[in-house]
Design a protein around this motif. Structure first.
Motif, PDB file in Angstrom:
ATOM      1  N   MET A 171       0.480  -3.595 -18.131  1.00 48.31           N
ATOM      2  CA  MET A 171       0.871  -1.990 -17.055  1.00 48.31           C
ATOM      3  C   MET A 171       0.898  -0.965 -17.711  1.00 48.31           C
ATOM      4  O   MET A 171       1.670  -0.902 -18.585  1.00 48.31           O
ATOM      5  CB  MET A 171       1.593  -2.327 -16.456  1.00 48.31           C
ATOM      6  CG  MET A 171       1.980  -1.830 -15.619  1.00 48.31           C
ATOM      7  SD  MET A 171       3.568  -2.693 -14.161  1.00 48.31           S
ATOM      8  CE  MET A 171       4.418  -3.761 -14.467  1.00 48.31           C
ATOM      9  N   SER A 172      -0.133   0.261 -16.677  1.00 50.77           N
ATOM     10  CA  SER A 172       0.222   1.302 -17.196  1.00 50.77           C
ATOM     11  C   SER A 172       1.780   1.931 -17.255  1.00 50.77           C
ATOM     12  O   SER A 172       2.586   1.462 -16.101  1.00 50.77           O
ATOM     13  CB  SER A 172      -0.655   2.538 -17.016  1.00 50.77           C
ATOM     14  OG  SER A 172       0.289   2.803 -15.344  1.00 50.77           O
ATOM     15  N   PRO A 173       2.678   3.071 -17.296  1.00 52.96           N
ATOM     16  CA  PRO A 173       4.005   3.325 -17.730  1.00 52.96           C
ATOM     17  C   PRO A 173       3.939   3.776 -16.189  1.00 52.96           C
ATOM     18  O   PRO A 173       5.139   4.309 -15.719  1.00 52.96           O
ATOM     19  CB  PRO A 173       4.220   4.340 -18.996  1.00 52.96           C
ATOM     20  CG  PRO A 173       2.468   4.735 -19.554  1.00 52.96           C
ATOM     21  CD  PRO A 173       1.655   3.702 -18.763  1.00 52.96           C
ATOM     22  N   TYR A 174       2.626   4.408 -15.928  1.00 53.70           N
ATOM     23  CA  TYR A 174       2.333   5.157 -14.396  1.00 53.70           C
ATOM     24  C   TYR A 174       2.455   3.551 -13.035  1.00 53.70           C
ATOM     25  O   TYR A 174       2.979   4.390 -11.714  1.00 53.70           O
ATOM     26  CB  TYR A 174       1.691   6.603 -13.880  1.00 53.70           C
ATOM     27  CG  TYR A 174       1.699   6.892 -14.851  1.00 53.70           C
ATOM     28  CD1 TYR A 174       3.034   7.658 -14.943  1.00 53.70           C
ATOM     29  CD2 TYR A 174       0.920   7.549 -15.905  1.00 53.70           C
ATOM     30  CE1 TYR A 174       3.158   8.905 -16.290  1.00 53.70           C
ATOM     31  CE2 TYR A 174       0.919   7.585 -16.519  1.00 53.70           C
ATOM     32  CZ  TYR A 174       2.395   8.975 -17.324  1.00 53.70           C
ATOM     33  OH  TYR A 174       2.297   9.542 -18.267  1.00 53.70           O
ATOM     34  N   ASP A 175       2.416   2.816 -13.284  1.00 57.38           N
ATOM     35  CA  ASP A 175       2.349   1.295 -12.281  1.00 57.38           C
ATOM     36  C   ASP A 175       3.430   1.295 -11.878  1.00 57.38           C
ATOM     37  O   ASP A 175       3.789  -0.114 -12.964  1.00 57.38           O
ATOM     38  CB  ASP A 175       1.248   1.330 -12.755  1.00 57.38           C
ATOM     39  CG  ASP A 175       1.009  -0.460 -11.904  1.00 57.38           C
ATOM     40  OD1 ASP A 175      -0.243  -1.487 -12.234  1.00 57.38           O
ATOM     41  OD2 ASP A 175       1.238  -0.153 -10.409  1.00 57.38           O
ATOM     42  N   HIS A 176       4.475   1.319 -11.176  1.00 53.88           N
ATOM     43  CA  HIS A 176       5.429   1.277 -11.022  1.00 53.88           C
ATOM     44  C   HIS A 176       5.502   0.291  -8.934  1.00 53.88           C
ATOM     45  O   HIS A 176       6.156   0.638  -8.542  1.00 53.88           O
ATOM     46  CB  HIS A 176       6.658   2.363 -10.692  1.00 53.88           C
ATOM     47  CG  HIS A 176       6.705   2.560 -12.007  1.00 53.88           C
ATOM     48  ND1 HIS A 176       7.341   1.719 -12.813  1.00 53.88           N
ATOM     49  CD2 HIS A 176       6.276   3.469 -12.746  1.00 53.88           C
ATOM     50  CE1 HIS A 176       7.839   2.680 -14.400  1.00 53.88           C
ATOM     51  NE2 HIS A 176       6.499   3.545 -14.080  1.00 53.88           N
ATOM     52  N   ARG A 177       4.516  -0.898  -9.009  1.00 55.85           N
ATOM     53  CA  ARG A 177       4.073  -1.391  -7.666  1.00 55.85           C
ATOM     54  C   ARG A 177       5.672  -2.191  -7.796  1.00 55.85           C
ATOM     55  O   ARG A 177       5.747  -3.185  -8.586  1.00 55.85           O
ATOM     56  CB  ARG A 177       3.006  -2.022  -7.911  1.00 55.85           C
ATOM     57  CG  ARG A 177       2.082  -1.437  -8.087  1.00 55.85           C
ATOM     58  CD  ARG A 177       0.935  -2.718  -8.355  1.00 55.85           C
ATOM     59  NE  ARG A 177       1.253  -3.392  -9.522  1.00 55.85           N
ATOM     60  CZ  ARG A 177       0.550  -4.543  -9.888  1.00 55.85           C
ATOM     61  NH1 ARG A 177      -0.003  -5.113  -8.844  1.00 55.85           N
ATOM     62  NH2 ARG A 177       0.728  -5.211 -10.998  1.00 55.85           N
TER      63      ARG A 177
ATOM     64  N   ILE B  61       2.623  13.701 -13.967  1.00 49.95           N
ATOM     65  CA  ILE B  61       1.877  13.102 -13.523  1.00 49.95           C
ATOM     66  C   ILE B  61       0.649  13.599 -12.677  1.00 49.95           C
ATOM     67  O   ILE B  61       0.881  13.497 -11.848  1.00 49.95           O
ATOM     68  CB  ILE B  61       2.104  12.090 -12.426  1.00 49.95           C
ATOM     69  CG1 ILE B  61       3.606  11.320 -13.576  1.00 49.95           C
ATOM     70  CG2 ILE B  61       1.485  10.509 -12.704  1.00 49.95           C
ATOM     71  CD1 ILE B  61       3.987  10.166 -13.085  1.00 49.95           C
ATOM     72  N   PRO B  62      -0.433  13.741 -13.407  1.00 54.06           N
ATOM     73  CA  PRO B  62      -1.580  14.252 -12.473  1.00 54.06           C
ATOM     74  C   PRO B  62      -1.336  13.611 -11.249  1.00 54.06           C
ATOM     75  O   PRO B  62      -1.643  12.193 -10.859  1.00 54.06           O
ATOM     76  CB  PRO B  62      -2.820  14.483 -13.155  1.00 54.06           C
ATOM     77  CG  PRO B  62      -2.956  13.235 -14.041  1.00 54.06           C
ATOM     78  CD  PRO B  62      -1.176  13.024 -14.495  1.00 54.06           C
ATOM     79  N   ALA B  63      -1.770  14.457  -9.809  1.00 50.17           N
ATOM     80  CA  ALA B  63      -2.718  14.322  -9.020  1.00 50.17           C
ATOM     81  C   ALA B  63      -3.389  12.864  -9.020  1.00 50.17           C
ATOM     82  O   ALA B  63      -4.512  13.319  -9.409  1.00 50.17           O
ATOM     83  CB  ALA B  63      -2.339  14.916  -7.918  1.00 50.17           C
ATOM     84  N   PRO B  64      -3.775  11.907  -8.085  1.00 45.85           N
ATOM     85  CA  PRO B  64      -5.183  11.503  -8.267  1.00 45.85           C
ATOM     86  C   PRO B  64      -6.259  12.755  -7.666  1.00 45.85           C
ATOM     87  O   PRO B  64      -6.382  12.581  -6.455  1.00 45.85           O
ATOM     88  CB  PRO B  64      -4.714   9.929  -7.055  1.00 45.85           C
ATOM     89  CG  PRO B  64      -3.574  10.073  -6.608  1.00 45.85           C
ATOM     90  CD  PRO B  64      -2.812  11.502  -7.438  1.00 45.85           C
TER      91      PRO B  64
END
Length: 142
Positions: free
Chosen positions: A1-7, A136-139
């Motif tokens: 899991m990436s550090p930005y994937d906080h499901r 964190i860059p915007a999608p």
């Protein structure tokens, strides 16, 4: 899991607010104080020597079996994985201090937070200033 994937179904933690220790125990070590979903062990939290929270671990809403079942939904739980049980009511300092109408501030650098659970031990942590968090860059839009 990436550090930005906080499901919410994959993880629930606070990157800078998780305390572990001073020891981990196995269930058999606490069997003599088992009660309901938890164990008859008192918990006290203080900031700079002032008690801000106390409760009993036997008041947990979910058993460890319930927590493991929930944590393992959609993901593999393996021996050695650590699953936090949370705290007793008002034991989460981040949430408690932020919503307590009698508290006039958040934690500040230099504050000493002490968490203690009967028979398990005590942790003292000194709050330090945070390091800058990378933006964190915007999608990308399609």
């Amino acid at each position: 899991m990436s550090p930005y994937d906080h499901r919410p179904d994959a993880t629930r933690s606070k990157d800078t607010a998780t305390s572990l220790g001073p020891m981990l125990v196995t269930p058999d070590e606490l069997e003599d104080v088992r009660s309901g979903r938890g164990h008859r062990l008192s918990m006290v939290a203080s900031v700079n020597g002032v008690e801000i929270s106390s409760g009993n671990w036997s008041d947990l809403h979910w058993s460890f079996g319930d927590m493991i079942a929930y944590a393992s939904r959609g993901t593999r739980v393996a021996p050695g994985d650590l699953i936090g049980s949370g705290t007793v009511a008002t034991g989460c300092l981040l949430e408690h201090i932020g919503v307590d109408p009698t508290s006039d501030r958040w934690l500040s650098p230099g504050d000493v937070v002490t968490l203690e659970i009967e028979r398990l031990g005590r942790i003292r942590s000194t709050v330090r200033a945070a390091r800058p968090v990378p933006e964190i860059p915007a999608p990308a839009t399609v």
